[in-house]
Design a protein around this motif. Sequence first.
Motif, short mmCIF file in Angstrom:
data_model
loop_
_atom_site.label_atom_id
_atom_site.label_comp_id
_atom_site.label_asym_id
_atom_site.label_seq_id
_atom_site.Cartn_x
_atom_site.Cartn_y
_atom_site.Cartn_z
N ARG A 76 15.91 -55.14 72.05
CA ARG A 76 16.63 -54.45 72.72
C ARG A 76 17.98 -54.78 73.51
O ARG A 76 18.97 -53.77 73.35
N GLU A 77 18.36 -56.14 73.58
CA GLU A 77 19.81 -56.69 73.90
C GLU A 77 20.79 -55.64 72.63
O GLU A 77 22.11 -55.52 73.17
N ILE A 78 20.63 -55.88 71.20
CA ILE A 78 21.09 -55.85 70.26
C ILE A 78 20.92 -54.41 70.08
O ILE A 78 22.71 -53.99 70.19
N CYS A 79 20.59 -53.68 70.53
CA CYS A 79 20.34 -52.48 70.56
C CYS A 79 21.27 -51.83 71.36
O CYS A 79 22.76 -50.76 71.65
N ILE A 107 20.43 -50.90 64.81
CA ILE A 107 18.99 -50.82 65.38
C ILE A 107 19.22 -49.28 65.57
O ILE A 107 20.45 -48.95 66.58
N LEU A 108 18.59 -48.17 65.78
CA LEU A 108 18.61 -47.36 65.98
C LEU A 108 18.85 -46.12 67.15
O LEU A 108 19.38 -45.34 67.58
N LYS A 109 17.61 -46.79 68.01
CA LYS A 109 16.79 -46.38 69.70
C LYS A 109 16.37 -47.06 70.47
O LYS A 109 15.82 -48.34 69.31
N MET A 110 16.32 -47.63 71.08
CA MET A 110 16.48 -48.98 71.93
C MET A 110 14.45 -48.19 71.75
O MET A 110 13.95 -47.54 72.03
N PRO A 111 14.13 -49.89 71.33
CA PRO A 111 12.16 -49.68 71.33
C PRO A 111 11.53 -49.06 72.43
O PRO A 111 12.39 -49.80 73.71
N THR A 123 7.21 -49.82 67.51
CA THR A 123 7.92 -49.78 66.16
C THR A 123 9.79 -49.61 66.02
O THR A 123 9.88 -49.08 67.30
N VAL A 124 9.75 -51.28 66.12
CA VAL A 124 11.68 -51.04 66.29
C VAL A 124 12.24 -50.41 64.43
O VAL A 124 11.95 -50.72 63.56
N ASN A 125 13.06 -49.35 64.70
CA ASN A 125 13.79 -49.08 63.14
C ASN A 125 14.75 -49.49 63.17
O ASN A 125 15.77 -49.16 64.25
N VAL A 126 15.30 -50.11 62.44
CA VAL A 126 16.96 -50.33 61.77
C VAL A 126 17.40 -49.52 60.59
O VAL A 126 16.19 -48.70 59.42
#
Length: 134
Positions: A76-79, A107-111, A123-126
């Motif tokens: 989340r921090e990276i996003c 990272i495409l959007k905040m998890p 699901t975290v999408n990269v």
Amino acid sequence: MPEVSTYDPKKVTVSVGGRVITGFAADGVVTLTHNEDAVTPSVGAKGDVAYSENANNSGNAALPLMSTSSSLAYLREICAKRRPVRFSVSDVNDADAIQVSEENCRILKMPDTPRSKDPTTVTVNVYIPDLNYR
């Protein structure tokens, strides 16, 4: 005698920005997908076929994490900082081993941030600009 192979998810390592990701859900570790087909076939009126090569080699990685994963705060921090990172997957299983290591991934959007009685899957999408298997 049929061929038998064994797959061990413990032999798959995923890292984002140099940090190993932990806390995967029961769904799996990672799913790598190219965004478009490698070729586009065209068929003429008499059945002649021509292929157009697609230069788009981008892809996505889906990371199914438990909502209790300590890696979620880091991702989340990276996003939030909109920071490009190195994304790596190392699968050293005997059957179908792969290595992926790419720069400038996002990272495409905040998890999602579920708050429920039991842990759920987040699901975290990269996004991977140039997805290559080694």
